[in-house]
Design a protein around this motif. Structure first.
Motif, PDB file in Angstrom:
ATOM      1  N   PRO A  10       0.805  -1.205  -0.093  1.00 54.04           N
ATOM      2  CA  PRO A  10      -0.492  -0.233  -0.140  1.00 54.04           C
ATOM      3  C   PRO A  10       0.920   1.441   0.389  1.00 54.04           C
ATOM      4  N   ARG A  11       1.626   1.045   0.221  1.00 55.82           N
ATOM      5  CA  ARG A  11       3.066   2.547   0.170  1.00 55.82           C
ATOM      6  C   ARG A  11       3.396   2.401  -0.907  1.00 55.82           C
ATOM      7  N   TYR A  12       3.807   2.140  -2.066  1.00 58.31           N
ATOM      8  CA  TYR A  12       3.891   1.917  -3.211  1.00 58.31           C
ATOM      9  C   TYR A  12       2.768   2.393  -3.997  1.00 58.31           C
ATOM     10  N   ALA A  13       1.244   1.903  -3.773  1.00 64.21           N
ATOM     11  CA  ALA A  13       1.056   1.749  -4.247  1.00 64.21           C
ATOM     12  C   ALA A  13      -0.264   3.985  -3.711  1.00 64.21           C
ATOM     13  N   ASP A  14       0.389   4.489  -2.995  1.00 68.59           N
ATOM     14  CA  ASP A  14       0.323   5.633  -2.303  1.00 68.59           C
ATOM     15  C   ASP A  14       1.041   6.334  -3.349  1.00 68.59           C
ATOM     16  N   GLU A  15       2.379   5.796  -3.388  1.00 68.36           N
ATOM     17  CA  GLU A  15       3.174   7.106  -3.906  1.00 68.36           C
ATOM     18  C   GLU A  15       2.902   6.445  -5.702  1.00 68.36           C
ATOM     19  N   GLN A  16       2.105   5.609  -5.744  1.00 70.28           N
ATOM     20  CA  GLN A  16       1.721   5.883  -7.818  1.00 70.28           C
ATOM     21  C   GLN A  16       0.725   7.012  -7.792  1.00 70.28           C
ATOM     22  N   LEU A  17      -0.491   6.676  -6.608  1.00 73.66           N
ATOM     23  CA  LEU A  17      -1.191   7.717  -6.236  1.00 73.66           C
ATOM     24  C   LEU A  17      -0.797   9.161  -6.281  1.00 73.66           C
ATOM     25  N   ALA A  18      -0.336   8.929  -5.620  1.00 70.99           N
ATOM     26  CA  ALA A  18       0.624  10.335  -5.680  1.00 70.99           C
ATOM     27  C   ALA A  18       1.065  10.874  -7.166  1.00 70.99           C
ATOM     28  N   ASP A  19       1.354  10.302  -7.404  1.00 72.29           N
ATOM     29  CA  ASP A  19       2.395  10.961  -8.987  1.00 72.29           C
ATOM     30  C   ASP A  19       1.091  11.073 -10.321  1.00 72.29           C
ATOM     31  N   ALA A  20       0.397   9.871 -10.166  1.00 71.69           N
ATOM     32  CA  ALA A  20      -1.170  10.450 -11.123  1.00 71.69           C
ATOM     33  C   ALA A  20      -2.245  11.860 -10.865  1.00 71.69           C
ATOM     34  N   VAL A  21      -1.892  11.689  -8.969  1.00 67.39           N
ATOM     35  CA  VAL A  21      -2.969  13.080  -8.463  1.00 67.39           C
ATOM     36  C   VAL A  21      -2.093  14.446  -9.218  1.00 67.39           C
ATOM     37  N   SER A  22      -0.797  14.785  -9.091  1.00 64.77           N
ATOM     38  CA  SER A  22       0.531  15.675 -10.133  1.00 64.77           C
ATOM     39  C   SER A  22      -0.252  15.755 -11.245  1.00 64.77           C
ATOM     40  N   ARG A  23       0.289  14.628 -11.780  1.00 61.13           N
ATOM     41  CA  ARG A  23       0.095  14.710 -13.976  1.00 61.13           C
ATOM     42  C   ARG A  23      -1.276  14.626 -13.577  1.00 61.13           C
ATOM     43  N   ALA A  24      -2.011  14.845 -13.199  1.00 61.20           N
ATOM     44  CA  ALA A  24      -3.658  15.520 -13.083  1.00 61.20           C
ATOM     45  C   ALA A  24      -3.547  16.972 -13.256  1.00 61.20           C
ATOM     46  N   ARG A  25      -3.469  17.479 -11.754  1.00 66.60           N
ATOM     47  CA  ARG A  25      -3.274  18.668 -12.159  1.00 66.60           C
ATOM     48  C   ARG A  25      -2.282  19.646 -13.077  1.00 66.60           C
ATOM     49  N   ILE A  26      -1.200  19.475 -13.184  1.00 60.49           N
ATOM     50  CA  ILE A  26      -0.320  19.533 -14.566  1.00 60.49           C
ATOM     51  C   ILE A  26      -1.300  19.581 -15.512  1.00 60.49           C
ATOM     52  N   THR A  27      -2.225  19.062 -15.941  1.00 58.62           N
ATOM     53  CA  THR A  27      -2.783  18.757 -17.191  1.00 58.62           C
ATOM     54  C   THR A  27      -4.032  19.301 -17.129  1.00 58.62           C
ATOM     55  N   HIS A  28      -4.727  19.516 -15.587  1.00 59.13           N
ATOM     56  CA  HIS A  28      -5.820  20.033 -15.299  1.00 59.13           C
ATOM     57  C   HIS A  28      -6.600  18.903 -15.780  1.00 59.13           C
ATOM     58  N   ARG A  29      -6.557  17.702 -15.028  1.00 59.77           N
ATOM     59  CA  ARG A  29      -7.829  16.895 -15.684  1.00 59.77           C
ATOM     60  C   ARG A  29      -8.880  16.626 -13.940  1.00 59.77           C
ATOM     61  N   THR A  30      -9.843  15.959 -14.306  1.00 63.12           N
ATOM     62  CA  THR A  30     -10.005  16.554 -13.203  1.00 63.12           C
ATOM     63  C   THR A  30      -9.504  14.282 -12.753  1.00 63.12           C
ATOM     64  N   TYR A  31      -8.927  14.624 -11.309  1.00 63.13           N
ATOM     65  CA  TYR A  31      -8.797  13.302 -11.080  1.00 63.13           C
ATOM     66  C   TYR A  31      -9.523  12.519  -9.706  1.00 63.13           C
ATOM     67  N   THR A  32     -10.032  11.875  -9.536  1.00 64.07           N
ATOM     68  CA  THR A  32     -10.256  11.440  -7.741  1.00 64.07           C
ATOM     69  C   THR A  32      -9.636  10.499  -7.715  1.00 64.07           C
ATOM     70  N   PRO A  33      -8.613  10.303  -6.778  1.00 60.99           N
ATOM     71  CA  PRO A  33      -8.166   9.532  -5.941  1.00 60.99           C
ATOM     72  C   PRO A  33      -9.165   7.829  -5.479  1.00 60.99           C
ATOM     73  N   ASN A  34      -9.036   6.787  -5.252  1.00 63.17           N
ATOM     74  CA  ASN A  34      -9.376   5.453  -4.831  1.00 63.17           C
ATOM     75  C   ASN A  34      -8.432   5.479  -3.701  1.00 63.17           C
ATOM     76  N   ARG A  35      -8.584   5.387  -2.219  1.00 65.89           N
ATOM     77  CA  ARG A  35      -7.899   5.477  -0.969  1.00 65.89           C
ATOM     78  C   ARG A  35      -7.842   3.837  -0.606  1.00 65.89           C
ATOM     79  N   LYS A  36      -8.872   3.135  -0.972  1.00 64.48           N
ATOM     80  CA  LYS A  36      -9.510   2.238  -0.312  1.00 64.48           C
ATOM     81  C   LYS A  36      -8.839   0.905  -0.214  1.00 64.48           C
TER      82      LYS A  36
END
Length: 318
Positions: A55-81
């Motif tokens: 899950p730690r690794y998954a958290d890092e991947q999710l954080a990267d996805a959030v950053s990419r979405a912010r840069i490209t101005h996309r709406t992204y809702t992370p699933n942290r379950k």
């Protein structure tokens, strides 16, 4: 965790290496036996920590996805379950696990490539997708998810074996790749015992099933080494039409250890000892070795019975 069956297995493996090497001392053999138990337990603790590392690794991947979405101005809702699942949170907070990992310097650093590949594969696993679609996963949902991850995805996982081979070298341990499956089975048993109310104090399996197992291991190894020549003579005296030089060396080790237990441990039922070593022969020696060992043991035990050299009754057929 470490039962007498595992103790017996470790002893015949230790003796096989001891006699094949030729330069080892009995003291070295005893140290190697005890270290093998510690190594197996370290693997148990390391694999438990996988429920935190993944899950730690998954958290890092999710954080990267959030950053990419912010840069490209996309709406992204992370699933942290998965990242926030109750079992991983409990493992992370486990005082016993954290203390053991820190004391023994156990980390997944050299196994991160496996964690990355495993996570990518996990994303497409149906039962993982079902978990991620739950509105609010419960404690039991998380427990069920991890039990399936270990029982269905990590058991018999060749990539995990290869990774553990590399990690055992990096972390100065042995037998991790060969121990993986039976240790995973104990991880599954541990998960069954997890209770939410235990929190950070969730009990983990002890190294040995009971305190007497380590003494049994030391005494059995010592008895087998001390009476090596005596037991060899017993075996050779019952080979009859067999060519002694062609008997598999592992068969001799199993026979000698079986005799050491049957003669020196009167509190252990003879049938228990007998059956344990027949099963070990099936697992670790040649295809028909168990038949040979069965026959030789029966003959020697019948002779010992006639000569009143056993401290316990022999109920096996002569």
């Amino acid at each position: 965790m470490i039962s007498r069956t595992i103790v017996r297995t470790r002893i015949i493996q230790t003796l096989f290496a001891y006699y094949k090497d030729g330069d080892k001392t009995p003291l070295t053999a005893k140290k190697e036996l005890i270290n093998s138990f510690s190594d197996s337990y370290s693997l148990y603790m390391l694999l438990l920590s996988f429920m935190d590392e993944l899950p730690r690794y998954a958290d890092e991947q999710l954080a990267d996805a959030v950053s990419r979405a912010r840069i490209t101005h996309r709406t992204y809702t992370p699933n942290r379950k998965f990242i926030d699942n109750a079992i991983s949170q409990q493992v992370f907070s486990s005082r016993a696990l954290r203390a053991y990992l820190e004391e023994n310097k156990l980390r997944w650093d050299s196994g991160m490539s496996f964690i990355a590949n495993f996570y990518k594969q996990l994303l497409n696993v149906p039962f993982y997708k079902e978990f991620m679609q739950l509105e609010a996963p419960s404690y039991d949902d998380a427990k069920g998810l991890w039990r399936r991850i270990f029982a269905e995805l990590l058991l018999n996982n060749e990539e995990l074996y290869s990774t553990l081979e590399e990690m055992e070298v990096a972390l100065d341990h042995t037998n991790w790749a060969t121990d993986a499956d039976w240790v995973i089975s104990f991880i599954v048993k541990t998960l069954k015992r997890f209770e939410e109310a235990n929190g950070a104090n969730q009990p983990l399996l002890p190294m040995f099933d009971n305190e007497s197992e380590l003494d049994f291991a030391k005494q059995l190894l010592t008895a087998t080494l001390d009476h090596h020549e005596e037991y060899e003579q017993m075996i050779d005296g019952h080979l009859k039409n067999w060519d002694a030089s062609r008997i598999a060396y592992m068969d001799r080790i199993i026979l000698e250890t079986a005799l050491a237990e049957m003669i020196n441990f009167p509190e252990i039922a003879l049938e228990v000892s007998f059956n344990e070593y027949i099963e070990l022969a099936k697992e670790y020696s040649s295809e028909k070795s168990h038949i040979f060992i069965n026959g030789i043991l029966n003959e020697i035990l019948s002779e010992l019975k006639r000569e009143n050299k056993l401290l316990k009754a022999v109920s096996l057929k002569d």
